[in-house]
Enzyme design. Structure first.
Site, PDB file in Angstrom:
ATOM      1  CB  CYS A  49      -0.952   0.121   1.215  1.00  0.00           C
ATOM      2  SG  CYS A  49      -1.790   1.638   1.419  1.00  0.00           S
ATOM      3  CB  CYS A  68       0.257   1.785   4.168  1.00  0.00           C
ATOM      4  SG  CYS A  68      -1.498   0.966   4.249  1.00  0.00           S
TER       5      CYS A  68
END
Length: 466
Positions: A111, A114
């Site tokens: 991700c 993230c």
């Protein structure tokens, strides 16, 4: 404090200091280009051996005193940020104490958002510890620790949760440092904050745009107020006070009651005209005029009010005060273009009904305040037809629009990749249709052959009898 809790906190502190020291040495080694790896699953003996050997390597490669001082300064500034964020796994479900409060970020290794949030997350951990907050900050790889992620029902990444007592609170606001710290303070504190003096009331009023205050002694209304606060503490603050604490200018019809303070004014909850307390708080938890982002606009859809948005390049619209409408401005038109599946020129004014995904556009240009008020009256009395909606036709149109918006930039930047991604599913669908049609044709031909065979066998006895 019980001895067991004190012993556990002491052990946790020792482990934290050991990990911080090992991480600091690891940063030193990276800076002086020493590449001896740190064992992942390390025992105490392995950690001590690693520490001693790498210290020797570090001093051997450090070179000059100036280089060593620079490395030490780097580690002294970076290590404290990392030390306040714990890497969590599934064992937290068994090791966590009921009084522990956790702020957890669930992430996936692939991700990108993230990874962008990671430095902000370490700053949040440092800031919360610096002010003495009881909140423990951690992060968890949701892919490697499916048990913990399943317990929190993680559906997207990054997902930010607060875990207090046995209740899990999901953060649905902006993923900025200030918004997350405010979320942590709101959840970690008392569910209903008491205001015990006029000075404390004025201080809270100056720091909160919207305040819901229960005024009076214990009553069934206070029980309902507490239940609503338990559910909606993620969105707003809740307070309680006695009548003596409020300024004398505040006039209340009766006690007990719930009062909302916002937009330099106040008004009380009336069960007869306002309905349930929960629905009333949902409607009134926004300022009548505010800078609206996509998160706030999504939350406004649950209030039951219409939303009048001015799409501007700057905030230069005067404030209005109508109880049944949210007024706000939004910088840019990207979000609204996706909602109306078109393009609005700036500046523009649009009325939204987020409960049905419909919108209203003024029939003529709004040049004066009188034009704006006439437009609002026409929307409220139904004179202007609503556009959009969430019917089947609109859903099909939205699907086509989102597909076009997604694929056109892809074809412009990478035509070959776009053709491959579009042709692959079409080819698979065509192959499935071809196989199904071939199977049906073979089955139909076999039935025709069987019918002819049965018919021929029935004709043979008739010829013999003749």
């Amino acid at each position: 404090m019980p001895k067991g809790n004190l012993r556990r906190r002491s052990q946790r502190f020792k482990c934290l200091m050991c990990d911080r020291l090992l991480w600091s040495v690891s940063e030193l080694l990276k800076a002086v280009r020493v590449t001896r790896p740190l064992p992942v699953h390390r025992s105490k003996l392995q950690a001590c051996r690693w520490f001693g050997l790498n210290l020797l390597d570090m001093f051997a490669h450090a070179g000059s005193t100036l280089n060593m001082l620079a490395v030490l300064l780097l580690c002294a500034t970076v290590a404290p940020l990392r030390a306040f964020v714990d890497e969590l796994d599934d064992s937290l479900l068994e090791m966590r104490q009921i009084e522990d409060i956790w702020l957890i970020k669930f992430y996936a290794p692939w991700c990108s958002m993230c990874k962008q949030l990671d430095p902000v997350w370490h700053q949040i951990g440092s800031e919360l510890k610096s002010v003495g907050s009881p909140v423990n900050v951690g992060k968890c790889d949701a892919i490697a620790n499916a048990g913990l992620a399943k317990e929190f029902k993680v559906r997207s990444y990054p997902a930010i949760f607060m875990w207090k007592n046995d209740v899990k609170y999901l953060h649905i606001g902006p993923r900025t440092g200030d918004a997350i710290v405010k979320f942590a303070h709101r959840i970690s504190g008392p569910l209903i904050r008491p205001l015990t003096s006029l000075k404390l009331f004025q201080h809270a009023l100056s720091h909160h745009d919207v305040m819901f205050v229960y005024i009076g002694a214990s009553s069934p209304l206070k029980g309902v107020f507490s239940a609503v606060a338990q559910e909606m503490i993620v969105s707003t603050f809740f307070f309680s006070a006695s009548r003596e604490v409020l300024p004398k200018a505040v006039s209340l019809p009766a006690l007990p009651t719930v009062v909302v303070f916002k937009d330099a004014g106040y008004f009380s909850y009336n069960e007869t005209s306002d309905g349930s307390l929960k629905a009333w708080i949902k409607r009134e938890r926004f300022n009548n005029y505010a800078n609206v982002d996509s998160y706030m606009l999504y939350a406004m859809g649950d209030s039951g009010k219409l939303v009048l948005l001015a799409l501007l390049d700057d905030a230069s619209v005067s404030q209005q005060n109508l109880r049944n409408i949210h007024f706000g401005f939004m910088e840019g038109d990207h979000y609204i273009n996706g909602l109306i599946m078109g393009k609005l020129g700036l500046p523009a004014i649009v009325m939204l009904n987020l409960s049905t995904d419909s919108y209203f556009l003024p029939p003529t240009s709004l040049e004066t305040e009188r034009h704006l008020l006439d437009f609002l009256d026409q929307v409220l009395d139904g004179s202007i037809q609503a556009h959009g909606g969430n019917g089947v036709t609109q859903r099909v149109r939205r699907f086509i629009y989102e597909t076009k918006v997604t694929l056109l930039p892809l074809f412009a930047e990478a035509p070959l990749l776009g053709c491959f991604l579009l042709g692959l599913p079409l080819g698979l669908v065509g192959l499935v249709c071809f196989v199904c049609r071939t199977a049906l044709s073979d089955h139909g031909g076999q039935e025709d052959d069987d019918d002819r065979h049965i018919y021929s066998r029935r004709q043979i006895p008739e010829k013999k009898s003749d």
